[in-house]
Scaffold this motif. Structure first.
Motif: not given
Length: 539
Positions: A513-539
């Motif tokens: 159940e791991e669809p690829a993101a339409a814009a980047t072609g990367t998997s949803a898990f890869d994008e999630f992992q980048v967000r979880a490990l790197v993150g963004t400082d939320q305003g």
């Protein structure tokens, strides 16, 4: 059911406690009104002012976690069981290390308002069914813990007036519950933060000063404290050795391991703790906050150990057990011996404030999950306006508070520790596997999440229903019945592995159940992992 025949606190202490309690409640309610969200923005209600320093946020985390069970129950456990009580306190500090090293940063980086937002980002397919399951688990965990606090308020009332009448119990629960609802419904996260900071400062100062008085009594000689505790326990060296509470039979030893497992793993999945982890604006503030929380919680637990040993050494184990077989009166008896009515009243009012703080955080966490995950995202499919969601959150806080009061009155006689540790076990069995798999396993699917959440919840509840907590024991809810085929009082040793196993099996059975993101072609898990490990400082 264990009750007391007579009150522990004299009339002067009762009056002084009442004055102090009312003063703190009035001041904090006024402060909550001042700090309450001024705009109809759900971000302000859920997360509050995100400009808090690491120290202030760490104090709030400490206040969210430490309940009256730590001040009264843990101190009493040490006073009655010595080494075994100290060992149980150690599990709390280890639990916060789990939060710091495993959960805190990925959750803050990937989350928005609730854990449901993290799971929706990680499992975009079928996210509504996952949010629904998560909301149910959150509601059960928070309600159990809330009921434990409200039942604890009645147990604390017995220290003042002896065995309370049905009317006195109802009044106590309604008064405490109403204050809690006001804190959560009006104040939101800004109000809850104010209460938790005030409570944490009072708690750290209260136990610290009392512990200093204990050590001063023994001329700062730890050996004298330990030897006096062993002598006044009438158990000798056995009091300072393992096995007094959790020794003997294999079932007792397994019960202790199961309880510690639930405490260590359950803390990282408690909804009100996870909500607090989402509040810092930057990861740097989050790290500092959790480090402060670890230090403050560790300090309070260390002081609770000193107070428990001091109570045995100064008051005597048999006298404590005679007044209250559960040991909840230990710290009040110790305070009366050391500082008279004034110190006794200070610690008594502190216990009530501690109950209020934890109950308010739990009510807010449950209301936020119902309003955001269930109403806004599942029922309204993400189309709810902010004003609508905010109104639902406040209404949910009222409903949860009323439901908690009703359950607390029905649960009178049930151990507060049993209710609290069951909440820990459910959190560790249902919510934690979902969090861990989401962060660290690419193959985790929505079906696996549903099986972890529902299966862990169901397994925990069923094991408790068929345990000595409900039947077959003099202290059971139904002591005359006998259908307890599960020998342990805490289900964690079975239900936690079951939750992880069900998540694994469900993911394997559910297929990819791991669809690829339409814009980047990367998997949803890869994008999630980048967000979880790197993150963004939320305003």
């Amino acid at each position: 059911m264990v009750t007391q025949a007579a009150a522990v606190v004299d009339d002067f202490s009762l009056q002084l406690t009442l004055v102090l309690f009312i003063t703190v409640v009035v001041v904090t309610l006024f402060t909550v009104l001042l700090t309450a969200p001024q705009h109809d923005e759900i971000s302000e209600f859920y997360l509050g002012n995100r400009d808090m320093s690491p120290l202030r946020n760490g104090l709030a985390m400490c206040g969210d976690y430490l309940s009256a069970a730590t001040l009264l129950g843990s101190t009493g456990l040490v006073a009655l069981t010595g080494y075994d009580g100290l060992l149980q306190l150690g599990g709390t500090v280890v639990a916060w290390m789990m939060v710091l090293l495993l959960i805190a940063e990925p959750l803050r980086n990937s989350g928005k308002f609730t854990l449901g937002d993290t799971l929706a980002l990680r499992l975009p397919r079928g996210q509504r069914s996952v949010r629904l399951a998560l909301a149910l688990c959150t509601l059960v965990v928070c309600l159990l813990y809330l009921v434990a606090q409200l039942v604890g308020s009645v147990a604390l009332l017995t220290q003042f007036i002896g065995d309370p009448s049905r009317t006195a119990r109802a009044m106590c629960v309604v008064v405490i519950g109403t204050i809690v609802v006001v804190y959560a419904a009006i104040g939101g996260m800004p109000g809850a933060t104010t209460i938790q900071v005030v409570k944490a400062v009072m708690l750290v100062a209260g136990v610290g000063i009392t512990a200093v008085m204990v050590m001063q009594h023994f001329s700062w000689n730890i050996d004298r404290l330990l030897s006096s505790a062993a002598d006044n326990s009438n158990l000798g060296d056995e009091f300072l050795g393992p096995g007094l509470r959790y020794g003997g039979t294999t079932a007792n030893k397994l019960d202790f391991f199961s309880l510690q497992l639930a405490i260590v793993l359950g803390l990282a999945a408690l909804p009100h703790i996870m909500m607090r982890l989402l509040a810092p604006r930057t990861t740097q503030v989050l790290r500092g906050s959790v480090v402060w929380a670890v230090g403050l919680v560790g300090f309070v637990c260390l002081m609770a150990g000193v107070l428990g040993l001091g109570a045995t050494a100064i008051v005597g184990r048999e006298q404590i057990a005679e007044v209250d077989p559960r040991g909840d009166a230990a710290i009040l008896l110790l305070a009366h011996q050391l500082g008279g009515a004034v110190l006794e009243a200070l610690l008594s009012s502190l216990a009530f404030i501690t109950l209020l703080g934890v109950a308010g955080g739990l009510t807010l966490a449950a209301a936020s999950s119902l309003a955001h995950d269930l109403w806004s995202e599942v029922i309204r499919k993400g189309k709810a306006k902010q004003t609508e969601e905010l109104a639902v959150a406040r209404l949910a806080a009222v409903v949860i508070g009323v439901l908690g009061m009703m359950l607390a009155l029905l649960s009178w006689g049930t151990s507060t520790a049993t209710l609290a540790f069951l909440a820990f076990a459910i959190a560790a069995s249902a919510i934690l596997p979902t969090i861990v798999y989401s962060f660290f396993w690419r193959g985790f699917t929505g079906r696996g999440a549903l099986l972890s959440l529902y299966g862990g919840l169901l397994c925990s509840v069923l094991l408790v229903v068929f345990s000595p907590i409900i039947s077959s024991h003099p202290t059971s809810v139904y002591p005359d019945a006998d259908f307890a085929w599960f020998p342990l009082q805490n289900p964690g040793i079975v239900s936690i592995p079951a939750g992880f196993l069900l998540g694994w099996l469900g993911s394997l059975a559910g297929g990819r159940e791991e669809p690829a993101a339409a814009a980047t072609g990367t998997s949803a898990f890869d994008e999630f992992q980048v967000r979880a490990l790197v993150g963004t400082d939320q305003g």
